[in-house]
Design a protein around this motif. Sequence first.
Motif, PDB file in Angstrom:
ATOM      1  N   LEU A  95       0.820  -1.213   0.000  1.00 23.27           N
ATOM      2  CA  LEU A  95       0.000   0.000   0.000  1.00 23.27           C
ATOM      3  C   LEU A  95       0.853   1.263   0.000  1.00 23.27           C
ATOM      4  O   LEU A  95       0.496   2.258  -0.621  1.00 23.27           O
ATOM      5  N   SER A  96       1.987   1.218   0.676  1.00 26.85           N
ATOM      6  CA  SER A  96       2.843   2.404   0.747  1.00 26.85           C
ATOM      7  C   SER A  96       3.647   2.608  -0.526  1.00 26.85           C
ATOM      8  O   SER A  96       4.140   3.696  -0.775  1.00 26.85           O
ATOM      9  N   ASP A  97       3.767   1.569  -1.319  1.00 25.79           N
ATOM     10  CA  ASP A  97       4.669   1.593  -2.468  1.00 25.79           C
ATOM     11  C   ASP A  97       3.938   1.405  -3.801  1.00 25.79           C
ATOM     12  O   ASP A  97       4.576   1.232  -4.818  1.00 25.79           O
ATOM     13  N   LEU A  98       2.604   1.425  -3.773  1.00 23.90           N
ATOM     14  CA  LEU A  98       1.848   1.206  -5.006  1.00 23.90           C
ATOM     15  C   LEU A  98       1.904   2.438  -5.904  1.00 23.90           C
ATOM     16  O   LEU A  98       1.493   3.522  -5.490  1.00 23.90           O
ATOM     17  N   PRO A  99       2.399   2.278  -7.117  1.00 23.51           N
ATOM     18  CA  PRO A  99       2.308   3.408  -8.054  1.00 23.51           C
ATOM     19  C   PRO A  99       0.841   3.749  -8.287  1.00 23.51           C
ATOM     20  O   PRO A  99      -0.029   2.874  -8.216  1.00 23.51           O
ATOM     21  N   SER A 100       0.543   4.999  -8.557  1.00 25.38           N
ATOM     22  CA  SER A 100      -0.845   5.449  -8.665  1.00 25.38           C
ATOM     23  C   SER A 100      -1.646   4.669  -9.707  1.00 25.38           C
ATOM     24  O   SER A 100      -2.836   4.465  -9.541  1.00 25.38           O
ATOM     25  N   LYS A 101      -1.007   4.179 -10.753  1.00 24.91           N
ATOM     26  CA  LYS A 101      -1.762   3.451 -11.778  1.00 24.91           C
ATOM     27  C   LYS A 101      -2.231   2.076 -11.302  1.00 24.91           C
ATOM     28  O   LYS A 101      -3.035   1.436 -11.957  1.00 24.91           O
ATOM     29  N   PHE A 102      -1.763   1.616 -10.137  1.00 27.39           N
ATOM     30  CA  PHE A 102      -2.184   0.329  -9.590  1.00 27.39           C
ATOM     31  C   PHE A 102      -3.036   0.496  -8.331  1.00 27.39           C
ATOM     32  O   PHE A 102      -3.204  -0.432  -7.566  1.00 27.39           O
ATOM     33  N   ARG A 103      -3.601   1.667  -8.128  1.00 22.64           N
ATOM     34  CA  ARG A 103      -4.377   1.947  -6.920  1.00 22.64           C
ATOM     35  C   ARG A 103      -5.685   1.149  -6.860  1.00 22.64           C
ATOM     36  O   ARG A 103      -6.362   1.153  -5.845  1.00 22.64           O
ATOM     37  N   ASP A 104      -6.048   0.433  -7.927  1.00 23.67           N
ATOM     38  CA  ASP A 104      -7.267  -0.365  -7.916  1.00 23.67           C
ATOM     39  C   ASP A 104      -7.199  -1.486  -6.870  1.00 23.67           C
ATOM     40  O   ASP A 104      -8.215  -2.035  -6.465  1.00 23.67           O
ATOM     41  N   LYS A 105      -6.010  -1.816  -6.394  1.00 22.06           N
ATOM     42  CA  LYS A 105      -5.845  -2.864  -5.382  1.00 22.06           C
ATOM     43  C   LYS A 105      -5.980  -2.321  -3.960  1.00 22.06           C
ATOM     44  O   LYS A 105      -6.004  -3.092  -3.007  1.00 22.06           O
ATOM     45  N   THR A 106      -6.101  -1.017  -3.809  1.00 28.77           N
ATOM     46  CA  THR A 106      -6.109  -0.406  -2.484  1.00 28.77           C
ATOM     47  C   THR A 106      -7.213  -0.966  -1.598  1.00 28.77           C
ATOM     48  O   THR A 106      -6.962  -1.349  -0.456  1.00 28.77           O
ATOM     49  N   ASP A 107      -8.449  -1.023  -2.093  1.00 30.32           N
ATOM     50  CA  ASP A 107      -9.561  -1.488  -1.270  1.00 30.32           C
ATOM     51  C   ASP A 107      -9.358  -2.935  -0.823  1.00 30.32           C
ATOM     52  O   ASP A 107      -9.592  -3.272   0.337  1.00 30.32           O
ATOM     53  N   LYS A 108      -8.922  -3.785  -1.732  1.00 28.21           N
ATOM     54  CA  LYS A 108      -8.689  -5.193  -1.411  1.00 28.21           C
ATOM     55  C   LYS A 108      -7.602  -5.324  -0.342  1.00 28.21           C
ATOM     56  O   LYS A 108      -7.759  -6.075   0.623  1.00 28.21           O
ATOM     57  N   TYR A 109      -6.532  -4.585  -0.491  1.00 32.43           N
ATOM     58  CA  TYR A 109      -5.440  -4.651   0.481  1.00 32.43           C
ATOM     59  C   TYR A 109      -5.856  -4.081   1.830  1.00 32.43           C
ATOM     60  O   TYR A 109      -5.528  -4.631   2.872  1.00 32.43           O
ATOM     61  N   MET A 110      -6.586  -2.973   1.826  1.00 33.03           N
ATOM     62  CA  MET A 110      -7.031  -2.354   3.077  1.00 33.03           C
ATOM     63  C   MET A 110      -7.980  -3.290   3.831  1.00 33.03           C
ATOM     64  O   MET A 110      -7.871  -3.436   5.049  1.00 33.03           O
ATOM     65  N   LEU A 111      -8.893  -3.932   3.118  1.00 36.60           N
ATOM     66  CA  LEU A 111      -9.812  -4.874   3.752  1.00 36.60           C
ATOM     67  C   LEU A 111      -9.050  -6.062   4.332  1.00 36.60           C
ATOM     68  O   LEU A 111      -9.319  -6.495   5.458  1.00 36.60           O
ATOM     69  N   SER A 112      -8.071  -6.565   3.605  1.00 37.79           N
ATOM     70  CA  SER A 112      -7.273  -7.689   4.088  1.00 37.79           C
ATOM     71  C   SER A 112      -6.487  -7.297   5.332  1.00 37.79           C
ATOM     72  O   SER A 112      -6.407  -8.079   6.294  1.00 37.79           O
ATOM     73  N   LYS A 113      -5.897  -6.116   5.341  1.00 36.86           N
ATOM     74  CA  LYS A 113      -5.196  -5.629   6.538  1.00 36.86           C
ATOM     75  C   LYS A 113      -6.163  -5.540   7.718  1.00 36.86           C
ATOM     76  O   LYS A 113      -5.825  -5.938   8.836  1.00 36.86           O
ATOM     77  N   TYR A 114      -7.355  -5.038   7.463  1.00 34.12           N
ATOM     78  CA  TYR A 114      -8.357  -4.914   8.515  1.00 34.12           C
ATOM     79  C   TYR A 114      -8.710  -6.292   9.092  1.00 34.12           C
ATOM     80  O   TYR A 114      -8.787  -6.462  10.315  1.00 34.12           O
ATOM     81  N   ILE A 115      -8.924  -7.265   8.235  1.00 27.99           N
ATOM     82  CA  ILE A 115      -9.260  -8.622   8.677  1.00 27.99           C
ATOM     83  C   ILE A 115      -8.143  -9.185   9.555  1.00 27.99           C
ATOM     84  O   ILE A 115      -8.398  -9.715  10.645  1.00 27.99           O
ATOM     85  N   LEU A 116      -6.912  -9.083   9.096  1.00 23.34           N
ATOM     86  CA  LEU A 116      -5.781  -9.628   9.855  1.00 23.34           C
ATOM     87  C   LEU A 116      -5.579  -8.879  11.173  1.00 23.34           C
ATOM     88  O   LEU A 116      -5.331  -9.492  12.214  1.00 23.34           O
ATOM     89  N   ASN A 117      -5.679  -7.573  11.131  1.00 28.13           N
ATOM     90  CA  ASN A 117      -5.499  -6.778  12.345  1.00 28.13           C
ATOM     91  C   ASN A 117      -6.643  -7.016  13.330  1.00 28.13           C
ATOM     92  O   ASN A 117      -6.416  -7.055  14.541  1.00 28.13           O
ATOM     93  N   SER A 118      -7.862  -7.186  12.845  1.00 33.02           N
ATOM     94  CA  SER A 118      -9.000  -7.441  13.724  1.00 33.02           C
ATOM     95  C   SER A 118      -8.820  -8.734  14.498  1.00 33.02           C
ATOM     96  O   SER A 118      -9.179  -8.825  15.667  1.00 33.02           O
ATOM     97  N   LYS A 119      -8.265  -9.723  13.841  1.00 31.52           N
ATOM     98  CA  LYS A 119      -8.062 -11.020  14.498  1.00 31.52           C
ATOM     99  C   LYS A 119      -6.884 -11.004  15.455  1.00 31.52           C
ATOM    100  O   LYS A 119      -6.938 -11.570  16.544  1.00 31.52           O
ATOM    101  N   TRP A 120      -5.776 -10.365  15.060  1.00 31.36           N
ATOM    102  CA  TRP A 120      -4.534 -10.494  15.818  1.00 31.36           C
ATOM    103  C   TRP A 120      -4.067  -9.219  16.507  1.00 31.36           C
ATOM    104  O   TRP A 120      -3.165  -9.260  17.339  1.00 31.36           O
ATOM    105  N   GLY A 121      -4.599  -8.064  16.151  1.00 32.41           N
ATOM    106  CA  GLY A 121      -4.231  -6.815  16.830  1.00 32.41           C
ATOM    107  C   GLY A 121      -2.789  -6.383  16.643  1.00 32.41           C
ATOM    108  O   GLY A 121      -2.085  -6.118  17.610  1.00 32.41           O
ATOM    109  N   PHE A 122      -2.354  -6.278  15.406  1.00 30.79           N
ATOM    110  CA  PHE A 122      -0.963  -5.893  15.138  1.00 30.79           C
ATOM    111  C   PHE A 122      -0.697  -4.424  15.422  1.00 30.79           C
ATOM    112  O   PHE A 122       0.401  -4.057  15.773  1.00 30.79           O
ATOM    113  N   GLU A 123      -1.657  -3.582  15.215  1.00 28.99           N
ATOM    114  CA  GLU A 123      -1.435  -2.138  15.403  1.00 28.99           C
ATOM    115  C   GLU A 123      -2.360  -1.610  16.482  1.00 28.99           C
ATOM    116  O   GLU A 123      -3.402  -2.095  16.732  1.00 28.99           O
TER     117      GLU A 123
END
Length: 155
Positions: free
Chosen positions: A127-155
């Motif tokens: 997410l921090s390194d995605l060139p702007s032309k590949f931003r279509d993956k942002t929602d998928k990555y953000m949701l996946s981070k949310y799922i993992l963080n919700s379960k394990w509490g990384f942040e």
Amino acid sequence: MTYLNNNEVLQLATKWHEGQKRKDGKDYITHPIAVAEITLTLAKKNYFCNNLFLDILYQTAILHDVMEDCEGVDKELLSAYPIDPNVIILTDILNKNNYDNYKSMIAAISKNYIASMIKYADLTHNLSDLPSKFRDKTDKYMLSKYILNSKWGFE
């Protein structure tokens, strides 16, 4: 048995990713290195500072993409090297080629704390390194981070 150290694992990953580039043109190995750094920061923040644990985290993060991105690299090849078997198992859990789709991959990874931490770090770097032309993956990555963080509490 003596396993490869972190530097030796990094050398292997560098060799296997040789010639590969990120979408932004950087050498691909910069991504696993960044994922390893983020993973270690998360581990230390969560008080997991046992050296053996940190080595397994680092080595898995460095190798997290080799099975899916490097031709000929699979569990058998990794097992031919003196790599900690935990690293090989975790790298295989993170291998997207083992899953029918992205959703099933995240569901499977979320069952394992260490794999989840590394995938969380992977998504963070992507997410921090995605060139702007590949931003279509942002929602998928953000949701996946949310799922993992919700379960394990990384942040």
